[in-house]
Scaffold this active site. Structure first.
Site, PDB file in Angstrom:
ATOM      1  N   GLY A 187       0.527  -1.318   0.163  1.00 61.59           N
ATOM      2  CA  GLY A 187      -0.088   0.107   0.318  1.00 61.59           C
ATOM      3  C   GLY A 187       0.930   1.541   0.084  1.00 61.59           C
ATOM      4  O   GLY A 187       1.054   1.540   0.960  1.00 61.59           O
TER       5      GLY A 187
ATOM      6  N   SER B 104       1.521   3.974  -3.759  1.00 59.91           N
ATOM      7  CA  SER B 104       0.651   4.695  -4.258  1.00 59.91           C
ATOM      8  C   SER B 104      -0.484   4.680  -3.629  1.00 59.91           C
ATOM      9  O   SER B 104      -1.721   4.211  -3.134  1.00 59.91           O
ATOM     10  CB  SER B 104       0.460   3.646  -5.676  1.00 59.91           C
ATOM     11  OG  SER B 104       1.262   2.888  -6.022  1.00 59.91           O
TER      12      SER B 104
ATOM     13  N   GLU C 239      12.655  -4.606  -4.981  1.00 56.11           N
ATOM     14  CA  GLU C 239      12.191  -5.551  -6.184  1.00 56.11           C
ATOM     15  C   GLU C 239      12.438  -4.256  -7.320  1.00 56.11           C
ATOM     16  O   GLU C 239      11.622  -5.217  -8.780  1.00 56.11           O
ATOM     17  CB  GLU C 239      10.549  -3.860  -5.378  1.00 56.11           C
ATOM     18  CG  GLU C 239       9.281  -4.083  -6.218  1.00 56.11           C
ATOM     19  CD  GLU C 239       8.744  -3.143  -6.066  1.00 56.11           C
ATOM     20  OE1 GLU C 239       8.205  -2.421  -4.848  1.00 56.11           O
ATOM     21  OE2 GLU C 239       7.075  -2.551  -7.099  1.00 56.11           O
TER      22      GLU C 239
ATOM     23  N   GLU D 140      10.453   7.053 -15.916  1.00 56.26           N
ATOM     24  CA  GLU D 140      11.274   8.674 -15.798  1.00 56.26           C
ATOM     25  C   GLU D 140      11.544   8.676 -14.658  1.00 56.26           C
ATOM     26  O   GLU D 140      13.115   9.250 -14.583  1.00 56.26           O
ATOM     27  CB  GLU D 140      10.117   9.857 -15.881  1.00 56.26           C
ATOM     28  CG  GLU D 140       9.953   9.244 -18.153  1.00 56.26           C
ATOM     29  CD  GLU D 140       8.367   8.871 -18.293  1.00 56.26           C
ATOM     30  OE1 GLU D 140       8.011   7.299 -18.125  1.00 56.26           O
ATOM     31  OE2 GLU D 140       8.533   8.725 -19.562  1.00 56.26           O
TER      32      GLU D 140
HETATM   33  C1  LIG Z   1       0.801  -3.546 -13.021  1.00 58.17           C
HETATM   34  C2  LIG Z   1       0.809  -2.228 -11.600  1.00 58.17           C
HETATM   35  C3  LIG Z   1       1.333  -3.453 -10.256  1.00 58.17           C
HETATM   36  C4  LIG Z   1       0.857  -2.172  -9.534  1.00 58.17           C
HETATM   37  N1  LIG Z   1       1.232  -2.871  -8.059  1.00 58.17           N
HETATM   38  C5  LIG Z   1       1.139  -1.518  -7.026  1.00 58.17           C
HETATM   39  C6  LIG Z   1       1.114  -1.543  -6.252  1.00 58.17           C
HETATM   40  O1  LIG Z   1       0.766  -3.073  -5.569  1.00 58.17           O
HETATM   41  N2  LIG Z   1       1.766  -0.572  -4.695  1.00 58.17           N
HETATM   42  C7  LIG Z   1       1.514   0.043  -5.218  1.00 58.17           C
HETATM   43  O2  LIG Z   1       0.821   1.427  -3.890  1.00 58.17           O
HETATM   44  N3  LIG Z   1       1.415   0.472  -6.145  1.00 58.17           N
HETATM   45  C8  LIG Z   1       1.141  -0.386  -7.267  1.00 58.17           C
HETATM   46  N4  LIG Z   1       1.323   0.094  -8.650  1.00 58.17           N
HETATM   47  C9  LIG Z   1       1.515   1.659  -8.741  1.00 58.17           C
HETATM   48  C10 LIG Z   1       2.796   2.173  -9.551  1.00 58.17           C
HETATM   49  O3  LIG Z   1       3.371   2.159  -8.783  1.00 58.17           O
HETATM   50  C11 LIG Z   1       2.772   3.563 -10.179  1.00 58.17           C
HETATM   51  O4  LIG Z   1       1.657   3.452 -11.457  1.00 58.17           O
HETATM   52  C12 LIG Z   1       3.852   4.502 -10.365  1.00 58.17           C
HETATM   53  O5  LIG Z   1       4.588   4.420  -8.849  1.00 58.17           O
HETATM   54  C13 LIG Z   1       3.541   5.195 -11.222  1.00 58.17           C
HETATM   55  O6  LIG Z   1       2.580   6.825 -10.426  1.00 58.17           O
HETATM   56  P1  LIG Z   1       0.867   7.159 -11.045  1.00 58.17           P
HETATM   57  O7  LIG Z   1       0.265   5.836 -11.880  1.00 58.17           O
HETATM   58  O8  LIG Z   1       0.437   7.615 -10.258  1.00 58.17           O
HETATM   59  O9  LIG Z   1       1.767   8.127 -11.818  1.00 58.17           O
HETATM   60  P2  LIG Z   1       2.346   9.598 -11.889  1.00 58.17           P
HETATM   61  O10 LIG Z   1       3.200   9.248 -11.028  1.00 58.17           O
HETATM   62  O11 LIG Z   1       1.201   9.955 -11.979  1.00 58.17           O
HETATM   63  O12 LIG Z   1       3.457   9.616 -13.505  1.00 58.17           O
HETATM   64  C14 LIG Z   1       2.725   9.616 -14.565  1.00 58.17           C
HETATM   65  C15 LIG Z   1       3.322   9.635 -15.638  1.00 58.17           C
HETATM   66  O13 LIG Z   1       4.154  11.319 -15.445  1.00 58.17           O
HETATM   67  C16 LIG Z   1       5.646  10.730 -14.983  1.00 58.17           C
HETATM   68  N5  LIG Z   1       6.002  11.688 -14.171  1.00 58.17           N
HETATM   69  C17 LIG Z   1       5.948  12.146 -13.326  1.00 58.17           C
HETATM   70  N6  LIG Z   1       6.466  12.322 -12.045  1.00 58.17           N
HETATM   71  C18 LIG Z   1       7.884  12.849 -13.393  1.00 58.17           C
HETATM   72  C19 LIG Z   1       8.904  13.226 -13.151  1.00 58.17           C
HETATM   73  N7  LIG Z   1       9.282  13.823 -11.524  1.00 58.17           N
HETATM   74  N8  LIG Z   1       9.552  13.679 -14.110  1.00 58.17           N
HETATM   75  C20 LIG Z   1       9.193  12.790 -14.929  1.00 58.17           C
HETATM   76  N9  LIG Z   1       8.167  12.016 -15.445  1.00 58.17           N
HETATM   77  C21 LIG Z   1       7.598  12.076 -14.333  1.00 58.17           C
HETATM   78  C22 LIG Z   1       5.686   9.527 -14.961  1.00 58.17           C
HETATM   79  O14 LIG Z   1       6.994   8.537 -15.239  1.00 58.17           O
HETATM   80  C23 LIG Z   1       4.724   8.672 -15.583  1.00 58.17           C
HETATM   81  O15 LIG Z   1       4.501   9.013 -17.042  1.00 58.17           O
HETATM   82  C24 LIG Z   1       1.312  -1.163  -9.636  1.00 58.17           C
HETATM   83  C25 LIG Z   1       0.977  -0.023 -11.103  1.00 58.17           C
HETATM   84  C26 LIG Z   1       1.450  -1.458 -11.910  1.00 58.17           C
HETATM   85  C27 LIG Z   1       1.096  -0.794 -13.486  1.00 58.17           C
END
Ligand SMILES: Cc1cc2nc3c(=O)[nH]c(=O)nc-3n(C[C@H](O)[C@H](O)[C@H](O)COP(=O)(O)OP(=O)(O)OC[C@H]3O[C@@H](n4cnc5c(N)ncnc54)[C@H](O)[C@@H]3O)c2cc1C
Length: 379
Positions: free
Chosen positions: A131, A133, A248, A366
């Site tokens: 937990g 995100s 991880e 990124e």
């Molecule tokens: C298959 C899968 C399993 C997952 N399982 C879990 C889980 O079990 N537990 C959990 O907690 N989370 C989980 N996640 C979530 C995952 O950790 C997040 O999706 C990831 O950290 C990205 O966050 P976000 O989706 O909010 O995207 P955002 O952070 O909003 O990013 C959107 C886009 O903007 C870019 N971006 C953001 N900030 C920057 C920056 N500073 N510079 C350049 N580019 C940037 C990113 O690279 C991305 O392309 C999972 C995700 C997937 C796809």
């Protein structure tokens, strides 16, 4: 400038004998599944398979015996993981407990937590999920808003987690929570084991584009969590989660996700493939082999107690790029009808749809490249 030094991978056992042992286990216990399901190996949750695997000593295998572990060497575990993932075995049920939950408790948990949780995890009976995100807090994990308030009877936790893989099967969520009053960014964050059956917890499914249910949203409404389920010191959460992310990021799961498709492609190409197919198989095999050396080197560094965070970020970035590009390259080299009733078509259709997510989970491309640039002293 040297940025990636290769450390030899030297397990203290006969690797070939261990591989043979795991393959014998798989031939007896791996459920029949098509190539699409095998491509989803570490997301497919199968409680019976997990229990059988645990009984064979392959869950918690590096943990001390007094906690139900097998006291094996980390590189033995790496070999077992390679075999399980290459075969596409359904390891999703215990994956997080084995990879992160258990190691977290061994490193930062109390003796009581280790005694209570580790034997059940190693028996394949207790599962955890991550937990971290939240809506609005993904890449920028330091903006976590789920709040924990200390009260005389324990902690009261409220907030929302999202993308929580396997929360619908897990018993506990390892949650990152803001406990410091008015704390900013990385400060004042603490990790808790939250019982997903506790009053105030609701787990809601998120169905993905291919109709699968891996993800969930987890809502926490004034959930009472005893202080005995706080993991590590109050406020030490950031240091703990960042250490966890190295575990991880560099394992064989970071480049083997599309392997079942490559194997199917080799199979359907036959013993005398057309020259374009032969060239692609050669290219993909060379890349796979290089990634494997890098991942095994990172595993060897982790096994000797180092924290190769930069190496792990490089392995994940290159590994994800490889497994993400593979389905499109294979599609371009074959004239398959994606709706055809064949293992190859199903695996390709599945991977074309899910592979964009490979460079998101565990830290986006990124963000990883930012870490790599920082590691090189460029920012
Ligand atoms: C298959 C899968 C399993 C997952 N399982 C879990 C889980 O079990 N537990 C959990 O907690 N989370 C989980 N996640 C979530 C995952 O950790 C997040 O999706 C990831 O950290 C990205 O966050 P976000 O989706 O909010 O995207 P955002 O952070 O909003 O990013 C959107 C886009 O903007 C870019 N971006 C953001 N900030 C920057 C920056 N500073 N510079 C350049 N580019 C940037 C990113 O690279 C991305 O392309 C999972 C995700 C997937 C796809």
């Amino acid at each position: 400038m040297q940025t990636f030094s290769i450390r030899p991978f030297e397990p203290p056992v006969d690797a070939a004998a261990l591989r043979k042992e795991v393959r014998a286990f798989l031939s007896k216990h791996q459920p029949k599944a098509d190539a699409a399901s095998r491509a989803n190996s570490w997301a497919v949750a199968d409680a019976d398979f997990t229990k059988a695997l645990a009984k064979a000593g392959y869950v918690g295998m590096i943990w001390p015996r007094k906690y139900g572990g097998g006291a094996r060497h980390p590189l033995e575990r790496y070999i077992v993981l390679e075999e399980l993932l290459a075969a596409g075995a359904p390891v999703g049920m215990h994956w997080i407990a084995d990879r992160q939950g258990g190691p977290l408790l061994l490193r930062y948990g109390t003796e009581g937590q280790r005694a209570e949780f580790l034997p059940r995890m190693a028996a394949g009976e207790l599962y955890t999920c991550i937990g971290m995100s939240e809506p609005g807090s993904g890449s920028d994990l330091a903006s976590v808003r789920t709040r924990g308030r200390r009260t005389p009877e324990g902690w009261r936790i409220s907030g929302q987690k999202v993308w929580t893989t396997n929360a619908h099967n897990a018993h506990y969520m390892i949650a990152l929570v803001r406990t410091g009053e008015d704390s900013q960014r990385q400060e004042g964050l603490t990790q808790f084991l939250i019982d997903l059956k506790a009053p105030g917890v609701s787990v809601r499914p998120i169905i993905d584009l291919v109709g699968g249910h891996d993800f969930n949203e987890v809502f926490l409404d004034d959930v009472l969590v005893p202080d005995s389920l706080r993991v590590g010191d109050d406020g030490a959460g950031w240091k703990q989660v960042t250490a966890e992310l190295s575990l991880e990021r560099s394992g064989p799961e970071r480049y083997l996700s599309s392997l079942s498709l490559l194997l199917e492609f080799i199979r359907i190409s036959g013993p005398s493939p057309a020259s374009a197919a032969a060239a692609l198989i050669g290219q993909l095999t060379a890349e796979l082999w290089t990634l494997r050396q890098m991942s095994r080197s990172t595993a060897a560094k982790l096994a000797s107690g180092e924290d190769p965070a930069l190496d792990a970020a490089i392995v994940k970035d290159l590994g994800n790029s490889f497994e993400q590009a593979l389905p499109r390259l294979v599609q371009a080299a074959s004239d398959v009808d994606l709706a055809a009733d064949s293992d190859f078509a199903r695996a390709l259709a599945f991977l074309l749809q899910v592979s964009p997510s490979f460079s998101l989970r565990g830290g986006t491309r990124e963000i990883l490249r930012g870490i790599i640039a920082r590691g090189l002293g460029l920012r």
